[in-house]
Design an enzyme around this catalytic site. Structure first.
Site, short mmCIF file in Angstrom:
data_model
loop_
_atom_site.label_atom_id
_atom_site.label_comp_id
_atom_site.label_asym_id
_atom_site.label_seq_id
_atom_site.Cartn_x
_atom_site.Cartn_y
_atom_site.Cartn_z
N ASP A 175 4.78 -6.37 -2.90
CA ASP A 175 3.41 -6.66 -2.46
C ASP A 175 2.51 -6.48 -3.67
O ASP A 175 2.90 -5.88 -4.68
CB ASP A 175 2.99 -5.68 -1.35
CG ASP A 175 1.55 -5.92 -0.88
OD1 ASP A 175 1.13 -7.09 -0.80
OD2 ASP A 175 0.84 -4.93 -0.62
N SER A 176 1.29 -6.97 -3.55
CA SER A 176 0.30 -6.76 -4.61
C SER A 176 -0.02 -5.28 -4.78
O SER A 176 -0.52 -4.88 -5.83
CB SER A 176 -0.98 -7.51 -4.25
OG SER A 176 -1.43 -7.08 -2.98
N TYR A 214 -4.61 -9.21 -5.23
CA TYR A 214 -4.29 -10.60 -5.57
C TYR A 214 -5.22 -11.57 -4.82
O TYR A 214 -5.47 -12.67 -5.28
CB TYR A 214 -2.86 -10.95 -5.15
CG TYR A 214 -1.72 -10.38 -5.95
CD1 TYR A 214 -1.90 -9.43 -6.95
CD2 TYR A 214 -0.41 -10.81 -5.70
CE1 TYR A 214 -0.81 -8.93 -7.66
CE2 TYR A 214 0.67 -10.32 -6.41
CZ TYR A 214 0.46 -9.37 -7.38
OH TYR A 214 1.55 -8.88 -8.08
N CYS A 230 3.46 -9.67 1.54
CA CYS A 230 2.08 -9.89 1.11
C CYS A 230 1.64 -11.24 1.66
O CYS A 230 2.27 -12.27 1.35
CB CYS A 230 2.04 -9.91 -0.42
SG CYS A 230 0.43 -10.31 -1.11
N THR A 273 -0.89 -12.90 0.92
CA THR A 273 -1.44 -13.75 -0.14
C THR A 273 -0.33 -14.47 -0.89
O THR A 273 -0.37 -15.69 -1.06
CB THR A 273 -2.28 -12.87 -1.10
OG1 THR A 273 -3.22 -12.11 -0.34
CG2 THR A 273 -2.99 -13.71 -2.13
N GLU A 313 -7.18 0.89 0.99
CA GLU A 313 -6.68 1.57 -0.22
C GLU A 313 -7.48 2.85 -0.50
O GLU A 313 -7.00 3.76 -1.16
CB GLU A 313 -6.70 0.63 -1.43
CG GLU A 313 -5.79 -0.60 -1.23
CD GLU A 313 -4.56 -0.65 -2.14
OE1 GLU A 313 -4.59 -0.04 -3.21
OE2 GLU A 313 -3.58 -1.32 -1.76
N CYS A 341 -2.60 -10.03 6.56
CA CYS A 341 -2.48 -9.28 5.31
C CYS A 341 -1.80 -7.97 5.67
O CYS A 341 -2.15 -7.34 6.68
CB CYS A 341 -3.87 -9.02 4.75
SG CYS A 341 -3.94 -7.79 3.43
N THR A 342 -0.83 -7.57 4.87
CA THR A 342 -0.02 -6.41 5.24
C THR A 342 -0.78 -5.08 5.13
O THR A 342 -0.27 -4.05 5.57
CB THR A 342 1.25 -6.36 4.38
OG1 THR A 342 0.90 -6.57 3.01
CG2 THR A 342 2.24 -7.42 4.82
N HIS A 343 -2.00 -5.11 4.58
CA HIS A 343 -2.82 -3.90 4.61
C HIS A 343 -3.44 -3.67 6.00
O HIS A 343 -3.75 -2.54 6.37
CB HIS A 343 -3.99 -4.01 3.62
CG HIS A 343 -3.64 -3.71 2.21
ND1 HIS A 343 -2.86 -4.55 1.44
CD2 HIS A 343 -3.98 -2.67 1.41
CE1 HIS A 343 -2.75 -4.04 0.23
NE2 HIS A 343 -3.41 -2.89 0.17
N1 DGL Z 1 -1.32 -6.96 0.98
C1 DGL Z 1 -1.93 -8.16 0.46
C2 DGL Z 1 -1.76 -9.31 1.45
O1 DGL Z 1 -1.01 -9.20 2.36
C3 DGL Z 1 -3.40 -8.06 0.25
C4 DGL Z 1 -3.93 -7.34 -0.90
C5 DGL Z 1 -4.42 -8.21 -2.00
O2 DGL Z 1 -5.48 -8.87 -1.91
O3 DGL Z 1 -3.75 -8.19 -2.99
O4 DGL Z 1 -2.38 -10.32 1.31
#
Ligand code: DGL
Length: 269
Positions: free
Chosen positions: A10-11, A42, A73, A75, A152, A186-188
């Site tokens: 992941d990013s 990202y 991720c 993205t 984060e 988004c995995t966050h």
């Molecule tokens: N975890 C990333 C996703 O799923 C998002 C974080 C990022 O913007 O890098 O898109």
């Protein structure tokens, strides 16, 4: 049976929500995780930069002799070309396909919301898969760029006033449009489930990309006869200081018990 680890990247740390799910449903697998903590986010960047970073992430995981790669991720999953993934020496999956299929199965009204980073929403990736699955689905997408920094920085308590105000800003229009299913693209975002639920209400199905994709990885490993029942370890790699990982990893993983973490120079891959 294949004892090589599953590679997940992941990013940053959001992909750990997918690792948590993998470890829950595939406890006998070894996992190598890379989080690009030095270059997160990202999702605010252009396509070429995201692609360049994703290729380096994949190359690093391949040096770890992984048997399968999961881009945890939204993205990366939205911009990494399918044709390029098909040429990799090991099977690869992003999170878009399985997550979109789960949303299509969950909706009753046919109105689905998608939230993600700016790059994910710009790509139209989820909407494209949903349209293929059922052209009658109505999809509304909304970029939520403040959600990643909120997570984060630990604003994850359900109803946290800062997170709740921002969630209303982004999500009221989706709720008012009557979506009955919301893809957390988004995995966050699964870390913000409590707050998102307060805005969307109790009846909207929230689709977690890590959970849906972990199920898909399990199915793929079964089909390819690549499962391992005798492992269970996890190794973590990051591109910034390991202390930051140690401080927040258990928030994402729920069970981080201090497995080895190493910093690597990802720009050299
Ligand atoms: N975890 C990333 C996703 O799923 C998002 C974080 C990022 O913007 O890098 O898109």
């Amino acid at each position: 049976m294949d004892k090589r680890p599953i590679g997940v990247f992941d990013s940053g740390l959001g992909g750990l929500t997918a690792v948590r799910e993998l470890r829950r449903i595939l406890p006998g697998e070894d996992i190598v995780y890379f989080g690009d903590t030095g270059r997160v986010p990202y999702g605010t960047r252009g396509r070429d930069t995201i692609l360049q970073y994703a290729r380096q992430d994949v190359r690093f995981l391949l040096t770890q002799d992984v048997k399968f790669i999961m881009a945890a991720c939204g993205t990366v999953s939205s911009v990494y070309p399918t044709e390029e993934a098909a040429k990799l020496p090991v099977p690869y999956t992003g999170v878009v396909g399985a997550t979109a299929r789960a949303a299509a199965a969950a909706t009753r009204s046919g109105r689905i919301g998608v939230i993600g980073t700016a790059a994910t929403v710009r790509s139209g990736s989820f909407a494209a898969v949903l349209a293929q699955l059922d052209s009658r689905l109505e999809v509304r997408a909304k970029a939520c760029p403040m959600f990643v920094p909120l997570v984060e920085n630990g604003y994850v308590t359900p109803g946290d006033p800062v997170a709740l105000a921002i969630a209303h800003q982004y999500l009221d229009e989706l709720r008012d449009a009557g979506v009955d299913t919301l893809i957390l693209g988004c995995t966050h975002y699964p870390l913000l489930t409590g707050t998102i639920r307060m805005v969307m209400g109790p009846d909207v199905a929230l689709i977690d990309p890590g959970r849906e994709t972990a199920d898909a990885v399990k199915d793929a490993l079964e089909q390819l006869e690549l499962l391992n029942g005798t492992g269970g370890t996890a190794r973590y790699f990051v591109s910034d200081a390991v202390e930051q990982f140690r401080q927040v990893a258990d928030l994402f993983l729920g069970e981080y018990a201090g497995g080895p973490v190493e910093q690597i120079p990802i720009e050299t891959y």
